[in-house]
Design a protein around this motif. Structure first.
Motif, PDB file in Angstrom:
ATOM      1  N   GLY A 156       1.286  -1.392   0.014  1.00  0.00           N
ATOM      2  CA  GLY A 156      -0.596   0.067   0.115  1.00  0.00           C
ATOM      3  C   GLY A 156       1.019   1.319  -0.095  1.00  0.00           C
ATOM      4  O   GLY A 156       0.678   2.791  -0.965  1.00  0.00           O
ATOM      5  N   ALA A 157       2.176   1.451  -0.138  1.00  0.00           N
ATOM      6  CA  ALA A 157       2.968   2.209  -0.317  1.00  0.00           C
ATOM      7  C   ALA A 157       2.549   2.955   1.160  1.00  0.00           C
ATOM      8  O   ALA A 157       3.008   4.458   0.744  1.00  0.00           O
ATOM      9  CB  ALA A 157       2.873   2.774  -1.303  1.00  0.00           C
ATOM     10  N   PRO A 158       2.692   2.802   2.235  1.00  0.00           N
ATOM     11  CA  PRO A 158       2.540   3.641   3.802  1.00  0.00           C
ATOM     12  C   PRO A 158       4.409   4.591   3.557  1.00  0.00           C
ATOM     13  O   PRO A 158       4.845   3.850   3.739  1.00  0.00           O
ATOM     14  CB  PRO A 158       2.317   2.707   4.474  1.00  0.00           C
ATOM     15  CG  PRO A 158       2.613   1.555   4.170  1.00  0.00           C
ATOM     16  CD  PRO A 158       3.059   1.484   2.439  1.00  0.00           C
ATOM     17  N   ASP A 159       3.912   5.906   4.342  1.00  0.00           N
ATOM     18  CA  ASP A 159       4.831   6.795   4.051  1.00  0.00           C
ATOM     19  C   ASP A 159       5.508   6.239   5.319  1.00  0.00           C
ATOM     20  O   ASP A 159       6.744   5.923   5.555  1.00  0.00           O
ATOM     21  CB  ASP A 159       4.910   8.566   4.788  1.00  0.00           C
ATOM     22  CG  ASP A 159       4.170   8.911   3.275  1.00  0.00           C
ATOM     23  OD1 ASP A 159       4.611   8.131   2.364  1.00  0.00           O
ATOM     24  OD2 ASP A 159       3.915   9.842   3.377  1.00  0.00           O
ATOM     25  N   ALA A 160       4.977   5.951   6.579  1.00  0.00           N
ATOM     26  CA  ALA A 160       5.842   5.385   7.825  1.00  0.00           C
ATOM     27  C   ALA A 160       6.664   3.971   7.858  1.00  0.00           C
ATOM     28  O   ALA A 160       7.507   3.601   8.937  1.00  0.00           O
ATOM     29  CB  ALA A 160       4.866   4.383   8.667  1.00  0.00           C
ATOM     30  N   GLU A 177       4.933  10.349  12.860  1.00  0.00           N
ATOM     31  CA  GLU A 177       7.398  11.234  12.202  1.00  0.00           C
ATOM     32  C   GLU A 177       6.499  12.106  10.800  1.00  0.00           C
ATOM     33  O   GLU A 177       6.344  11.386   9.561  1.00  0.00           O
ATOM     34  CB  GLU A 177       8.191  10.896  12.259  1.00  0.00           C
ATOM     35  CG  GLU A 177       8.135  10.836  13.244  1.00  0.00           C
ATOM     36  CD  GLU A 177       9.864   9.976  13.886  1.00  0.00           C
ATOM     37  OE1 GLU A 177      10.779  10.702  12.957  1.00  0.00           O
ATOM     38  OE2 GLU A 177       9.693   9.536  15.151  1.00  0.00           O
ATOM     39  N   GLU A 178       6.844  12.971  10.478  1.00  0.00           N
ATOM     40  CA  GLU A 178       6.142  14.089   9.137  1.00  0.00           C
ATOM     41  C   GLU A 178       8.183  13.485   8.692  1.00  0.00           C
ATOM     42  O   GLU A 178       8.646  12.853   8.552  1.00  0.00           O
ATOM     43  CB  GLU A 178       6.520  15.305   9.163  1.00  0.00           C
ATOM     44  CG  GLU A 178       5.201  15.531  10.212  1.00  0.00           C
ATOM     45  CD  GLU A 178       5.365  17.657   9.449  1.00  0.00           C
ATOM     46  OE1 GLU A 178       4.456  17.560  10.251  1.00  0.00           O
ATOM     47  OE2 GLU A 178       6.543  17.608   9.306  1.00  0.00           O
ATOM     48  N   SER A 179       7.350  12.188   7.116  1.00  0.00           N
ATOM     49  CA  SER A 179       8.342  12.338   6.200  1.00  0.00           C
ATOM     50  C   SER A 179       9.779  13.378   6.045  1.00  0.00           C
ATOM     51  O   SER A 179       9.142  14.933   6.033  1.00  0.00           O
ATOM     52  CB  SER A 179       7.891  12.432   4.874  1.00  0.00           C
ATOM     53  OG  SER A 179       8.377  11.439   4.267  1.00  0.00           O
ATOM     54  N   LYS A 212       5.060  14.709   0.576  1.00  0.00           N
ATOM     55  CA  LYS A 212       4.684  14.137  -0.782  1.00  0.00           C
ATOM     56  C   LYS A 212       3.357  13.730  -1.080  1.00  0.00           C
ATOM     57  O   LYS A 212       3.163  13.113   0.404  1.00  0.00           O
ATOM     58  CB  LYS A 212       5.805  13.007  -1.439  1.00  0.00           C
ATOM     59  CG  LYS A 212       6.065  11.976  -0.544  1.00  0.00           C
ATOM     60  CD  LYS A 212       7.004  11.610  -0.854  1.00  0.00           C
ATOM     61  CE  LYS A 212       7.067  10.586  -0.479  1.00  0.00           C
ATOM     62  NZ  LYS A 212       7.323  10.417   0.941  1.00  0.00           N
ATOM     63  N   SER A 213       2.489  13.867  -1.502  1.00  0.00           N
ATOM     64  CA  SER A 213       1.524  13.688  -1.893  1.00  0.00           C
ATOM     65  C   SER A 213       1.452  11.467  -1.753  1.00  0.00           C
ATOM     66  O   SER A 213       2.439  11.770  -1.890  1.00  0.00           O
ATOM     67  CB  SER A 213       0.628  13.551  -3.344  1.00  0.00           C
ATOM     68  OG  SER A 213       1.033  13.405  -4.059  1.00  0.00           O
ATOM     69  N   LEU A 231      10.382  10.880 -12.514  1.00  0.00           N
ATOM     70  CA  LEU A 231      11.594  10.513 -12.440  1.00  0.00           C
ATOM     71  C   LEU A 231      12.769  11.362 -12.748  1.00  0.00           C
ATOM     72  O   LEU A 231      14.087  11.351 -12.067  1.00  0.00           O
ATOM     73  CB  LEU A 231      11.809   8.876 -14.122  1.00  0.00           C
ATOM     74  CG  LEU A 231      11.202   8.123 -14.423  1.00  0.00           C
ATOM     75  CD1 LEU A 231      11.053   8.170 -15.551  1.00  0.00           C
ATOM     76  CD2 LEU A 231      11.544   7.018 -13.470  1.00  0.00           C
ATOM     77  N   GLN A 232      12.452  12.401 -13.027  1.00  0.00           N
ATOM     78  CA  GLN A 232      13.667  13.449 -12.847  1.00  0.00           C
ATOM     79  C   GLN A 232      13.594  14.256 -11.141  1.00  0.00           C
ATOM     80  O   GLN A 232      14.478  15.023 -11.128  1.00  0.00           O
ATOM     81  CB  GLN A 232      13.184  14.773 -13.662  1.00  0.00           C
ATOM     82  CG  GLN A 232      13.174  14.561 -14.952  1.00  0.00           C
ATOM     83  CD  GLN A 232      12.836  15.916 -15.775  1.00  0.00           C
ATOM     84  OE1 GLN A 232      11.884  16.718 -15.369  1.00  0.00           O
ATOM     85  NE2 GLN A 232      12.304  15.687 -17.161  1.00  0.00           N
ATOM     86  N   SER A 233      11.966  13.786 -10.352  1.00  0.00           N
ATOM     87  CA  SER A 233      12.678  14.050  -9.076  1.00  0.00           C
ATOM     88  C   SER A 233      12.744  13.066  -7.875  1.00  0.00           C
ATOM     89  O   SER A 233      13.207  11.671  -7.987  1.00  0.00           O
ATOM     90  CB  SER A 233      11.011  14.237  -8.102  1.00  0.00           C
ATOM     91  OG  SER A 233      10.493  14.617  -7.266  1.00  0.00           O
ATOM     92  N   SER A 234      14.279  14.242  -7.002  1.00  0.00           N
ATOM     93  CA  SER A 234      14.660  12.988  -6.408  1.00  0.00           C
ATOM     94  C   SER A 234      13.948  12.849  -4.746  1.00  0.00           C
ATOM     95  O   SER A 234      14.269  12.054  -4.290  1.00  0.00           O
ATOM     96  CB  SER A 234      16.389  13.644  -6.477  1.00  0.00           C
ATOM     97  OG  SER A 234      15.840  15.047  -5.694  1.00  0.00           O
ATOM     98  N   THR A 235      13.490  13.394  -5.456  1.00  0.00           N
ATOM     99  CA  THR A 235      11.938  12.798  -3.850  1.00  0.00           C
ATOM    100  C   THR A 235      10.749  11.194  -3.562  1.00  0.00           C
ATOM    101  O   THR A 235       9.689  11.040  -3.145  1.00  0.00           O
ATOM    102  CB  THR A 235      11.178  13.870  -3.033  1.00  0.00           C
ATOM    103  OG1 THR A 235      11.036  14.461  -4.328  1.00  0.00           O
ATOM    104  CG2 THR A 235      12.273  15.058  -2.699  1.00  0.00           C
ATOM    105  N   HIS A 236      11.127  12.034  -5.077  1.00  0.00           N
ATOM    106  CA  HIS A 236       9.585  10.860  -5.958  1.00  0.00           C
ATOM    107  C   HIS A 236      10.077   9.522  -6.041  1.00  0.00           C
ATOM    108  O   HIS A 236      11.434   8.798  -5.709  1.00  0.00           O
ATOM    109  CB  HIS A 236       9.351  11.145  -7.477  1.00  0.00           C
ATOM    110  CG  HIS A 236       7.687  10.582  -7.478  1.00  0.00           C
ATOM    111  ND1 HIS A 236       8.018   9.466  -7.685  1.00  0.00           N
ATOM    112  CD2 HIS A 236       6.521  10.883  -7.272  1.00  0.00           C
ATOM    113  CE1 HIS A 236       6.118   9.210  -8.377  1.00  0.00           C
ATOM    114  NE2 HIS A 236       6.196   9.783  -7.390  1.00  0.00           N
TER     115      HIS A 236
END
Length: 981
Positions: free
Chosen positions: A643-647, A687-689, A693-694, A717-722
């Motif tokens: 589910g790709a959770p940030d945690a 904790e905040e990432s 990001k969405s 693909l150009q984003s270093s945070t995605h």
């Protein structure tokens, strides 16, 4: 706001109360002076008593509290006296203690805390014995300070006990009496609400003093009854007895009532069994009533236990779970309530006011929090033996943030869950050489799991994945750069050993190994590339090349045959030199004698053999692309399926997160004060990432069509945070390790091409799995076409990141052809514009010249650097872009510029036929002087792929390739056309 002026009756009531309070304070202050002169000064300044004794230390604290309260009362008394003298006593704000209730409570609580501490350790008995001579001489003056009742019957210690507390209790009684009269006589005066609150506070203070005195007396009697040995161990000045199993029976479920003794103090729970003492710190104690519903024991066991021992109470500690039973239900209730309240107050480091009951506020005390912060030293055998844990707890187990420190210096700081390391944490392991290993990892049930970084004392660093406490999956192990024996391994691991596909770069030996591993050794197909340009390919067993292999030298010599363990040519084989000469036979290599061979030698001028060796590609058969780097994509797919959770992003995709330099370097700090511990709960705010990001999957599924999807992929693909950008960064990392530096070898070009395309296919497959609605089930041909289109789109978006290494491989691979091409460019550059146009058989009516009657010299001067200049500038841009499709667009625009120039000459629209286009294109390319045109052309052909077959695009690319080949012709390279000038 209107302020009501007090009436005459109200002023009279305030005045009477002030006068009564002044008399009370004056008498109280005089009594304090007498106590100080007759008692405290002799006690504090006496040389008889040992100042290092616990009793004397507590006496000094009592003396300090005494004088603090004395000074405060004296100041308020002088203030009240001044107001009365000035006749300015007109409101509650002027009447002490109405306006200072909180201060009075704090000072009296402080004093009686010091006083009862002294009582608990039998301090009055101690000083009466130590200073018996003084008391005998001054017994009469001492008894004058005691109330009239029981003077003759009191001993010195009892007299001192009464002297040091009775006057204070009496002072509170006087305050209460005066305030009660004021409230009764003037119930409607201004400030009545404050008067009532003060009166209630005084009543609570009276109750509190009585309770602490009773509690201190019980505690003192307890220590006296236990004997000197137990008293020395358990007695503390601030420790109080809360409950005793002799008063309210309770016992362990395995014991009989009265057989052992259970004591509840305000900081520990004590179990006395003969001479054995077991103490449990209340900050790490949890209690609950055992029933069939909440028991964690087996159902049959709890039924049996409830039949044998009724009214069960469970006490949970970090290393034990104690089950108690009581003879009556109300005994169970009392013990349960008292333990919970003692735990709560111990955590708060504050006593209730009053000690028991609701007090004047009518508020019931809260229960002890299940989640809390505390410190504990483990004693029992196990992984935490003698370790000190400081951090969050839940139901007797470390749970949350905390630090575990062992005796040998090991230290873990991070997340815990149910008593084990779980989450992210940093583990330091000291070594005998004064260095240490540092593990910054994610943990699961006490073991390193998923991503982590390990910095070893040997100055090597591992960044990669773990499973069950060992390196497992994709990872990088590298030593400190700059040292002679530095190395770097990038590849797969299994059970803490290199296993599967991996790349080892050894600076000491100056070589790069690309291939398969097993049990930490090179095993299976592999390639060795050296700094000197030698390339080996073969099958390795136990780290050694066995059987037949291939050796390619930098001059394109090729050896196919057997090798020694250290990669020396030895055994049967065939050597093909760059000039086409071959030697086939048995080779040997002995020190000092060079390479020796017994066999047949064939001399030939066949250049095909040399070209075959120069363009030979390694690893294509032995190292299939599907077996490379599975460990990079597997965690990514697993993360998306979760589910790709940030945690948990960092645990699965630590490589991608760490590339963004956001791996957590510190653990959430705990405030020093525990004043708000009662508000701690199990729930935590995530904790905040490190990057706002969405949701990745949510955004991806919102794409409505393939065009929107492609735009989304381009940005991500150009984003270093995605997430996709982070995955691309890791792929770039392994690509650079494999194909830059020592790995920049022309014989690895096909491997690099296949790897790039496989990256694109894997990412395209991930996208298709996430948004299947954009790829409906069509015919096989249509589905295949959509998949190819998707892969091609992803590949084009990825290419800029890999272009530096990939273009270098292309330039090395086509170096020979490019050398021939550049010789042709240089010789064509010697021709003037008109001579070059004439040499290339460009029809004269297509020349962009205004006056054909001018001499050749004049014509050269006019048209030099101007002929087809727009087309030349356009084709030069083919080297300024990475995208192969944009390179093709540049070719289209170049042809358009040529036709536009020709149309201007002919003054009409004109489409060039092939016979006219090719010579003009050769002219433009020769004047553009593109250095690595061959590498550019093959790059476009390979990266665009099957989409070029047929059509105008394929035709134009073929035309440009023809120009490239034409310029390599022998007559151009050797300048044989110069006779044409």
């Amino acid at each position: 706001m209107d302020i009501r002026m007090p009436s005459a009756e109200e002023r009279a009531a305030w005045l009477k109360a002030g006068e009564d309070l002044l008399r009370t304070d004056t008498a109280f202050l005089q009594h304090l002076r007498d106590i100080d002169i007759s008692v405290l000064r002799h006690l504090v300044h006496s040389d008889v008593a040992d100042k290092s004794q616990m009793q004397m230390r507590e006496l000094l604290r009592l003396n300090g509290s005494f004088h603090t309260l004395w000074e405060y009362t004296d100041d308020q008394c002088k203030r009240l006296q001044k107001l009365l003298h000035q006749g300015d006593l007109q409101s509650s704000q002027h009447v002490f203690p109405l306006s200072h209730m909180k201060s009075i409570q704090e000072l009296y609580i402080q004093y009686f805390s010091s006083f009862t501490n002294f009582v608990v350790i039998r301090g009055f008995d101690y000083i009466s014995k130590k200073m018996s001579n003084y008391w005998k001489e001054n017994i009469s003056s001492l008894k004058k300070l005691v109330s009239k009742t029981q003077k003759s019957e009191s001993s010195v210690s009892i007299c001192l006990f009464r002297i040091m507390h009775e006057c204070f209790r009496e002072q509170i009684n006087q305050y209460t009496f005066t305030l009660a009269l004021l409230s009764k006589d003037a119930p409607e005066i201004a400030g009545n609400e404050q008067l009532n609150e003060t009166l209630e506070g005084m009543m609570d203070l009276k109750i509190y003093i009585s309770q602490v005195l009773d509690e201190a007396a019980l505690t003192r009697d307890l220590w006296k009854s236990l004997g000197q040995k137990l008293t020395d161990i358990l007695c503390r000045p601030e420790r109080r007895l809360r409950e005793d199993s002799k008063n309210i029976p309770i016992a362990l479920s395995t014991e009989r009532f009265g057989h052992n003794r259970i004591l509840l103090c305000d900081d520990i729970l004590i179990h006395l069994q003969g001479s054995d003492i077991r103490c449990y710190d209340l900050t790490t104690v949890w209690t609950e009533v055992i029933t069939k519903e909440n028991s964690d024991m087996q159902y049959e066991n709890i039924i049996l236990l409830l039949k044998i021992c009724r009214n069960l109470l469970k006490v949970i500690t970090p290393e034990e779970q104690l089950t108690f039973h009581t003879p009556e239900p109300h005994h169970q209730v009392v013990w349960h309530w008292k333990v919970k309240q003692a735990v709560r107050q111990c955590l708060l480091r504050s006593r209730d006011f009053p000690l028991w009951g609701k007090g004047s506020k009518g508020q019931s005390p809260a229960d002890a929090p299940a989640c809390r912060f505390s410190t504990y030293t483990f004693k029992n055998e196990g992984k935490f033996k003698n370790a000190i844990y400081e951090g969050d707890w839940n139901q007797g187990k470390p749970h949350g943030k905390g630090t575990m420190k062992w005796e040998d210096g090991r230290n873990y700081t991070g997340d815990f869950e149910n008593g084990l390391e779980h989450g992210f944490g940093v583990f330091l392991v000291p070594l005998l050489d004064a260095g240490y290993d540092c593990y910054k990892c994610h943990w699961n049930q006490g073991k390193k799991q998923r991503y982590g970084i390990c910095e070893y004392s040997t100055k090597t660093v591992y960044r990669g994945y773990f499973k069950d406490d060992v390196r497992h999956g994709f990872g990088i192990l590298e030593s400190c750069r700059g040292e002679s024996n530095s190395f770097r391994y990038v590849g797969n691991w299994m059970n803490d050993k290199r296993h599967g596909y991996g790349v080892l770069e050894s600076m000491e030996r100056g070589e790069l190994y690309i291939g398969m591993w097993q049990d930490d050794q090179r095993e299976g197909c592999g390639i060795v590339v050296t700094q000197s340009g030698l390339c080996y390919e073969g099958v390795f067993q136990q780290n050694k090349l066995t059987g037949k292999g291939i050796l390619l030298s930098e001059d394109n010599s090729l050896y196919e045959g057997e090798f020694t363990e250290d990669l020396q040519v030895k055994g049967k084989g065939k050597m093909t030199f760059s000039d086409g000469t071959t030697i086939e036979g048995t080779f040997s290599n002995t020190f000092g004698n060079g390479l020796q061979v017994q066999g047949f030698m064939t001399t030939t001028s066949n250049s095909d053999l040399s070209d075959e060796a120069a363009h030979l590609q390694l690893g294509v058969r032995g190292l299939p692309v599907l077996e490379r780097w599975p460990g990079i994509f597997d965690p990514y797919v697993e993360y998306l399926h979760s589910g790709a959770p940030d945690a948990i992003e960092e645990a699965y995709l630590g490589f991608h997160v760490e590339n963004g330099r956001s791996l957590r370097s510190k653990i959430l700090e705990r405030p020093a004060s525990l004043g708000n511990i009662s508000y701690v709960t199990c729930s935590r705010k995530p904790e905040e990432s490190h990057v706002k990001k969405s949701d990745f999957l949510k955004d991806l599924k919102q794409q409505q069509n393939l065009e929107q999807l492609q735009q989304y992929l381009e940005k991500s693909l150009q984003s270093s945070t995605h997430l996709l950008g982070k995955l691309l960064q890791t792929l770039v990392l392994v690509f650079q390790v494999s194909y830059s530096g020592i790995g920049a070898n022309k014989h690895l070009l096909t491997m690099a091409q296949d790897e790039m395309k496989n990256y694109a296919e894997k990412i395209a497959q991930i996208i298709r799995d996430c948004v299947p609605q954009l790829f409906p089930q069509n015919s096989k041909d249509e589905e295949s076409r959509m998949e190819m289109s998707m892969c091609s789109a992803v590949l084009n978006l990825m290419l800029p990141a890999f272009y530096p290494e990939l273009s270098m491989l292309y330039m090395l691979y086509h170096d020979k052809d490019n050398g021939l091409y550049w010789q042709g460019i240089l010789h064509l550059g010697l021709l003037s514009e008109t001579k070059l146009l004439e040499f290339l058989d460009v029809q004269k009516h297509l020349w962009p010249l205004k006056d054909l009657q001018l001499t050749s010299k004049q014509r050269y001067s006019l048209v030099h650097d101007q002929c087809f200049i727009s087309a030349i500038e356009c084709v030069q841009k083919i080297s300024t872009t990475v995208d192969p499709r944009r390179k093709l667009d540049t070719l289209f625009r170049t042809v358009d510029e040529i036709e536009r120039t020709v149309s201007a000459v002919l003054m009409r629209d004109y489409k060039l036929p092939v016979d006219d286009l090719l010579p003009l294109l050769i002219y433009v390319v020769s004047r553009a002087r593109i250095q690595h045109l061959g590498a550019e052309l093959h790059y476009v052909r390979d990266m665009v792929g099957a989409g070029l077959e047929g059509g105008i695009t394929d035709f134009l690319l073929t035309a440009l390739e023809s120009c490239y080949l034409h310029i390599q012709k022998q007559e151009l390279r050797r300048g044989r056309f110069l006779d044409f000038i």
